[in-house]
Enzyme design. Structure first.
Site, PDB file in Angstrom:
ATOM      1  N   GLU A 177      34.914  47.936  41.994  1.00  0.00           N
ATOM      2  CA  GLU A 177      35.282  48.568  41.038  1.00  0.00           C
ATOM      3  C   GLU A 177      35.764  49.863  41.262  1.00  0.00           C
ATOM      4  OE1 GLU A 177      33.279  51.471  40.409  1.00  0.00           O
ATOM      5  OE2 GLU A 177      32.256  50.706  42.059  1.00  0.00           O
ATOM      6  N   GLY A 215      31.316  52.964  45.757  1.00  0.00           N
ATOM      7  CA  GLY A 215      31.840  51.924  45.060  1.00  0.00           C
ATOM      8  C   GLY A 215      32.893  50.944  45.850  1.00  0.00           C
ATOM      9  N   GLU A 216      33.759  50.444  44.945  1.00  0.00           N
ATOM     10  CA  GLU A 216      35.173  49.789  45.545  1.00  0.00           C
ATOM     11  C   GLU A 216      34.520  48.437  46.107  1.00  0.00           C
ATOM     12  OE1 GLU A 216      37.107  51.913  48.596  1.00  0.00           O
ATOM     13  OE2 GLU A 216      37.404  53.697  47.631  1.00  0.00           O
ATOM     14  N   GLY A 217      33.293  48.056  46.087  1.00  0.00           N
ATOM     15  CA  GLY A 217      32.680  46.928  46.769  1.00  0.00           C
ATOM     16  C   GLY A 217      32.392  47.224  48.354  1.00  0.00           C
TER      17      GLY A 217
END
Length: 347
Positions: free
Chosen positions: A171, A312-314
């Site tokens: 995300e 974050g960001e995966g």
């Protein structure tokens, strides 16, 4: 989303899988968590020879009304759109890790407060120019929330149709640690101040202000009547899409790699909607973001990695997928005591 039905993972092959794991040329349990992942992958795929096919990451991006005035976040809301451009140009950490580990990356505009020109790497699922400010009103309507979950589910279906059976989610959204803290508090009963961390670089004064504002938000909204209503009240468009995506991936009997604080908040909502979803999840890492450790404890799960990450960001999911591939590889390719003619008797 009401048409999605998630069946608990069948335990039919558990004894046979465990025996196959135990017969590999190693002391019992000596591959640690890899053995548990191998067992889980075999159960999810209902086979003694599971495979990881076309592993993928979807990053959902969305803006949050609470972030517009900067009260809970030191970085301006415009950073969300700037980071989406970074993803599209291949310059973010998630791009680097996906290239390194040959993971397919999809970027989805769930509701960024910016108009993007059409781009071959960007999926347009925009639900609006960011959510409403939940200090004053629910972040989104129940209908918007359901549409967002459906959009996330559809993105997973598209990848599944291309042959993907292992998927992680990431995300991007300035302010989304605030949304995740509220969801965590709602679903776990832990006071919101204990769920709230520094997010994208807050200092001590900003953190105290963030906690005070989120306590006001919790006090304003009477306990939402359903998990869907809680997600609509406190969530973000990207979080709702992840919630729907997780459920669809489980319904399609995919292996679901759960990233950090934000994605786990989406999972808390999904588990409250359909408890069997947890059977399909592997937990990538324990984020340094305040509250994630307590989230994992509430779910009674153990993460694979402890890397002190909170990007974050995966990114945590992208780092964990090679470990999952290793677990499946040893189950498939490692010799057994029998085939290698190695004695498995201790003297």
């Amino acid at each position: 989303m009401s048409n999605i039905r998630i069946t608990p993972v069948s335990q039919e092959l558990k004894a046979a899988l465990q025996d196959k794991i135990n017969q590999k040329t190693k002391p019992p349990g000596s591959l640690g968590k890899l053995e548990g992942i191998a067992l889980q992958a075999g159960l999810i795929q209902n086979t003694l020879t599971p495979v990881i096919q076309q592993p993928s990451i979807i990053v959902f991006a969305g803006d949050h009304g609470i972030a517009a005035d900067g009260q809970v976040n030191p970085f301006p809301q415009a950073v969300t759109a700037q980071m989406v451009y970074n993803f599209l140009q291949g310059g973010a950490a998630i791009n680097v890790f996906c290239r390194q580990h040959q993971l397919q990356l999809t970027v989805v505009d769930a509701g960024v407060n910016h108009v993007f020109a059409p781009h071959p790497l960007l999926k347009d699922r925009k639900m609006g120019m960011g959510t409403q400010n939940f200090l004053h009103m629910p972040a989104m309507s129940l209908d918007q929330c359901k549409l967002a979950m459906q959009a996330g589910a559809e993105e997973v279906t598209l990848l599944h149709q291309q042959g993907c059976n292992t998927i992680g989610f990431g995300e991007m959204g300035i302010g989304n640690t605030s949304a995740a803290a509220l969801l965590m508090s709602h679903f776990t009963g832990i006071p919101v101040a204990e769920c709230t961390g520094i997010g994208t670089g807050s200092n001590a004064q900003q953190l105290a202000q963030k906690r005070a504002i989120l306590q006001q938000v919790m006090a304003k909204h009477a306990r939402p009547a359903s998990p869907e209503q809680a997600l609509a009240t406190f969530g973000g468009f990207e979080i709702a899409m992840i919630c729907g995506a997780i459920q669809q991936a489980a319904a399609l009997q995919m292996l679901v790699v759960i990233d950090g604080f934000i994605v786990t908040a989406a999972l808390l909502a999904a588990v409250n909607m359909q408890p069997a979803v947890k059977d399909y999840c592997v937990f990538a890492h324990c984020s340094e973001e305040n509250g994630h450790k307590a989230m994992l404890k509430h779910l009674e799960v153990s993460p694979l990695l402890q890397m002190d990450m909170r990007l974050g960001e995966g990114t945590g999911a992208a780092l964990a997928i090679p470990l999952i591939q290793s677990a499946v590889a040893f189950l498939r390719d490692m010799a057994s005591f029998n085939s290698a003619q190695v004695s498995n008797r201790t003297i």
